[in-house]
Motif scaffolding. Sequence first.
Motif, PDB file in Angstrom:
ATOM      1  N   ALA A  63       1.816  -8.036  -0.902  1.00  0.00           N
ATOM      2  CA  ALA A  63       2.872  -8.412  -1.848  1.00  0.00           C
ATOM      3  C   ALA A  63       4.054  -9.066  -1.144  1.00  0.00           C
ATOM      4  O   ALA A  63       4.697  -9.956  -1.707  1.00  0.00           O
ATOM      5  N   SER A  64       4.326  -8.663   0.109  1.00  0.00           N
ATOM      6  CA  SER A  64       5.452  -9.249   0.845  1.00  0.00           C
ATOM      7  C   SER A  64       5.118 -10.615   1.432  1.00  0.00           C
ATOM      8  O   SER A  64       6.005 -11.371   1.800  1.00  0.00           O
ATOM      9  N   THR A  65       3.823 -10.933   1.497  1.00  0.00           N
ATOM     10  CA  THR A  65       3.387 -12.179   2.122  1.00  0.00           C
ATOM     11  C   THR A  65       2.877 -13.210   1.119  1.00  0.00           C
ATOM     12  O   THR A  65       3.071 -14.401   1.300  1.00  0.00           O
ATOM     13  N   PHE A  66       2.214 -12.739   0.054  1.00  0.00           N
ATOM     14  CA  PHE A  66       1.577 -13.631  -0.900  1.00  0.00           C
ATOM     15  C   PHE A  66       2.178 -13.430  -2.289  1.00  0.00           C
ATOM     16  O   PHE A  66       2.538 -12.318  -2.657  1.00  0.00           O
ATOM     17  N   ASP A  67       2.270 -14.505  -3.045  1.00  0.00           N
ATOM     18  CA  ASP A  67       2.870 -14.466  -4.375  1.00  0.00           C
ATOM     19  C   ASP A  67       1.802 -14.224  -5.438  1.00  0.00           C
ATOM     20  O   ASP A  67       1.055 -15.136  -5.784  1.00  0.00           O
ATOM     21  N   ALA A  68       1.738 -12.968  -5.895  1.00  0.00           N
ATOM     22  CA  ALA A  68       0.787 -12.597  -6.953  1.00  0.00           C
ATOM     23  C   ALA A  68       1.304 -11.330  -7.621  1.00  0.00           C
ATOM     24  O   ALA A  68       2.037 -10.554  -7.001  1.00  0.00           O
ATOM     25  N   PRO A  69       0.938 -11.102  -8.871  1.00  0.00           N
ATOM     26  CA  PRO A  69       1.347  -9.877  -9.558  1.00  0.00           C
ATOM     27  C   PRO A  69       0.783  -8.634  -8.853  1.00  0.00           C
ATOM     28  O   PRO A  69      -0.339  -8.660  -8.332  1.00  0.00           O
ATOM     29  N   ASP A  70       1.545  -7.549  -8.863  1.00  0.00           N
ATOM     30  CA  ASP A  70       1.138  -6.319  -8.177  1.00  0.00           C
ATOM     31  C   ASP A  70      -0.211  -5.796  -8.645  1.00  0.00           C
ATOM     32  O   ASP A  70      -1.010  -5.337  -7.823  1.00  0.00           O
ATOM     33  N   ASP A  71      -0.479  -5.860  -9.954  1.00  0.00           N
ATOM     34  CA  ASP A  71      -1.754  -5.329 -10.452  1.00  0.00           C
ATOM     35  C   ASP A  71      -2.934  -6.162  -9.965  1.00  0.00           C
ATOM     36  O   ASP A  71      -4.008  -5.631  -9.685  1.00  0.00           O
ATOM     37  N   VAL A  72      -2.727  -7.462  -9.816  1.00  0.00           N
ATOM     38  CA  VAL A  72      -3.783  -8.340  -9.298  1.00  0.00           C
ATOM     39  C   VAL A  72      -4.014  -8.052  -7.817  1.00  0.00           C
ATOM     40  O   VAL A  72      -5.159  -7.965  -7.359  1.00  0.00           O
ATOM     41  N   ILE A  73      -2.927  -7.884  -7.071  1.00  0.00           N
ATOM     42  CA  ILE A  73      -3.033  -7.563  -5.643  1.00  0.00           C
ATOM     43  C   ILE A  73      -3.811  -6.268  -5.456  1.00  0.00           C
ATOM     44  O   ILE A  73      -4.757  -6.202  -4.667  1.00  0.00           O
ATOM     45  N   GLU A  74      -3.441  -5.234  -6.195  1.00  0.00           N
ATOM     46  CA  GLU A  74      -4.117  -3.944  -6.042  1.00  0.00           C
ATOM     47  C   GLU A  74      -5.594  -4.044  -6.407  1.00  0.00           C
ATOM     48  O   GLU A  74      -6.463  -3.550  -5.676  1.00  0.00           O
ATOM     49  N   SER A  75      -5.889  -4.705  -7.492  1.00  0.00           N
ATOM     50  CA  SER A  75      -7.278  -4.863  -7.924  1.00  0.00           C
ATOM     51  C   SER A  75      -8.098  -5.626  -6.892  1.00  0.00           C
ATOM     52  O   SER A  75      -9.222  -5.235  -6.551  1.00  0.00           O
ATOM     53  N   ASP A  76      -7.540  -6.727  -6.387  1.00  0.00           N
ATOM     54  CA  ASP A  76      -8.255  -7.540  -5.400  1.00  0.00           C
ATOM     55  C   ASP A  76      -8.468  -6.789  -4.087  1.00  0.00           C
ATOM     56  O   ASP A  76      -9.535  -6.893  -3.473  1.00  0.00           O
ATOM     57  N   ILE A  77      -7.456  -6.031  -3.657  1.00  0.00           N
ATOM     58  CA  ILE A  77      -7.593  -5.286  -2.408  1.00  0.00           C
ATOM     59  C   ILE A  77      -8.613  -4.164  -2.564  1.00  0.00           C
ATOM     60  O   ILE A  77      -9.428  -3.929  -1.673  1.00  0.00           O
ATOM     61  N   LYS A  78      -8.608  -3.491  -3.707  1.00  0.00           N
ATOM     62  CA  LYS A  78      -9.612  -2.452  -3.950  1.00  0.00           C
ATOM     63  C   LYS A  78     -11.016  -3.052  -3.896  1.00  0.00           C
ATOM     64  O   LYS A  78     -11.924  -2.461  -3.307  1.00  0.00           O
ATOM     65  N   ALA A  79     -11.191  -4.217  -4.493  1.00  0.00           N
ATOM     66  CA  ALA A  79     -12.501  -4.876  -4.473  1.00  0.00           C
ATOM     67  C   ALA A  79     -12.896  -5.243  -3.049  1.00  0.00           C
ATOM     68  O   ALA A  79     -14.044  -5.045  -2.640  1.00  0.00           O
ATOM     69  N   LEU A  80     -11.954  -5.774  -2.287  1.00  0.00           N
ATOM     70  CA  LEU A  80     -12.238  -6.155  -0.895  1.00  0.00           C
ATOM     71  C   LEU A  80     -12.597  -4.933  -0.067  1.00  0.00           C
ATOM     72  O   LEU A  80     -13.601  -4.939   0.654  1.00  0.00           O
ATOM     73  N   ILE A  81     -11.801  -3.878  -0.172  1.00  0.00           N
ATOM     74  CA  ILE A  81     -12.060  -2.674   0.617  1.00  0.00           C
ATOM     75  C   ILE A  81     -13.415  -2.073   0.235  1.00  0.00           C
ATOM     76  O   ILE A  81     -14.189  -1.657   1.110  1.00  0.00           O
ATOM     77  N   SER A  82     -13.747  -2.058  -1.046  1.00  0.00           N
ATOM     78  CA  SER A  82     -15.055  -1.558  -1.482  1.00  0.00           C
ATOM     79  C   SER A  82     -16.180  -2.376  -0.867  1.00  0.00           C
ATOM     80  O   SER A  82     -17.186  -1.828  -0.407  1.00  0.00           O
ATOM     81  N   ASP A  83     -16.000  -3.693  -0.844  1.00  0.00           N
ATOM     82  CA  ASP A  83     -17.007  -4.584  -0.259  1.00  0.00           C
ATOM     83  C   ASP A  83     -17.126  -4.353   1.245  1.00  0.00           C
ATOM     84  O   ASP A  83     -18.237  -4.286   1.794  1.00  0.00           O
ATOM     85  N   LEU A  84     -15.993  -4.223   1.928  1.00  0.00           N
ATOM     86  CA  LEU A  84     -16.006  -3.965   3.367  1.00  0.00           C
ATOM     87  C   LEU A  84     -16.663  -2.624   3.665  1.00  0.00           C
ATOM     88  O   LEU A  84     -17.440  -2.502   4.634  1.00  0.00           O
ATOM     89  N   GLN A  85     -16.373  -1.608   2.842  1.00  0.00           N
ATOM     90  CA  GLN A  85     -17.009  -0.292   3.029  1.00  0.00           C
ATOM     91  C   GLN A  85     -18.508  -0.388   2.829  1.00  0.00           C
ATOM     92  O   GLN A  85     -19.282   0.162   3.614  1.00  0.00           O
ATOM     93  N   ALA A  86     -18.919  -1.074   1.791  1.00  0.00           N
ATOM     94  CA  ALA A  86     -20.341  -1.221   1.487  1.00  0.00           C
ATOM     95  C   ALA A  86     -21.103  -1.900   2.632  1.00  0.00           C
ATOM     96  O   ALA A  86     -22.289  -1.651   2.846  1.00  0.00           O
ATOM     97  N   ASN A  87     -20.401  -2.762   3.361  1.00  0.00           N
ATOM     98  CA  ASN A  87     -21.021  -3.492   4.465  1.00  0.00           C
ATOM     99  C   ASN A  87     -20.792  -2.805   5.810  1.00  0.00           C
ATOM    100  O   ASN A  87     -21.136  -3.367   6.859  1.00  0.00           O
ATOM    101  N   GLY A  88     -20.177  -1.623   5.803  1.00  0.00           N
ATOM    102  CA  GLY A  88     -19.974  -0.852   7.037  1.00  0.00           C
ATOM    103  C   GLY A  88     -18.900  -1.399   7.961  1.00  0.00           C
ATOM    104  O   GLY A  88     -18.866  -1.068   9.132  1.00  0.00           O
ATOM    105  N   LEU A  89     -18.018  -2.240   7.423  1.00  0.00           N
ATOM    106  CA  LEU A  89     -16.985  -2.860   8.260  1.00  0.00           C
ATOM    107  C   LEU A  89     -15.711  -2.028   8.361  1.00  0.00           C
ATOM    108  O   LEU A  89     -14.958  -2.166   9.320  1.00  0.00           O
ATOM    109  N   VAL A  90     -15.467  -1.191   7.357  1.00  0.00           N
ATOM    110  CA  VAL A  90     -14.339  -0.252   7.376  1.00  0.00           C
ATOM    111  C   VAL A  90     -14.815   1.101   6.880  1.00  0.00           C
ATOM    112  O   VAL A  90     -15.849   1.215   6.236  1.00  0.00           O
TER     113      VAL A  90
END
Length: 91
Positions: A63-90
């Motif tokens: 949120a401090s670096t990119f211009d997007a609504p907070d709910d979109v940021i949270e949703s997108d990050i949750k999706a990314l983290i889920s994908d990274l977890q599924a692939n064993g990267l985090v």
Amino acid sequence: MTISENEIVTRNENVVAREVGGETVLLDLEAGTYFGLNAVGGAIWTALEDGPRTLADLCSLVASTFDAPDDVIESDIKALISDLQANGLVA
């Protein structure tokens, strides 16, 4: 999988990253697979270099670096983290 804002995210130590052509490319050394991240994903991956972070920390960073609504940021990050977890990267 539901990710809470207090969930701790940490990088898999068997993953190396390099910036290539404006994106961050991850290589899982154990699986031998590549995974590409856009600028936001790359910023998150870089933030995890300093150690584990909560989802809330990562949302604040984006949120401090990119211009997007907070709910979109949270949703997108949750999706990314889920994908990274599924692939064993985090974890």
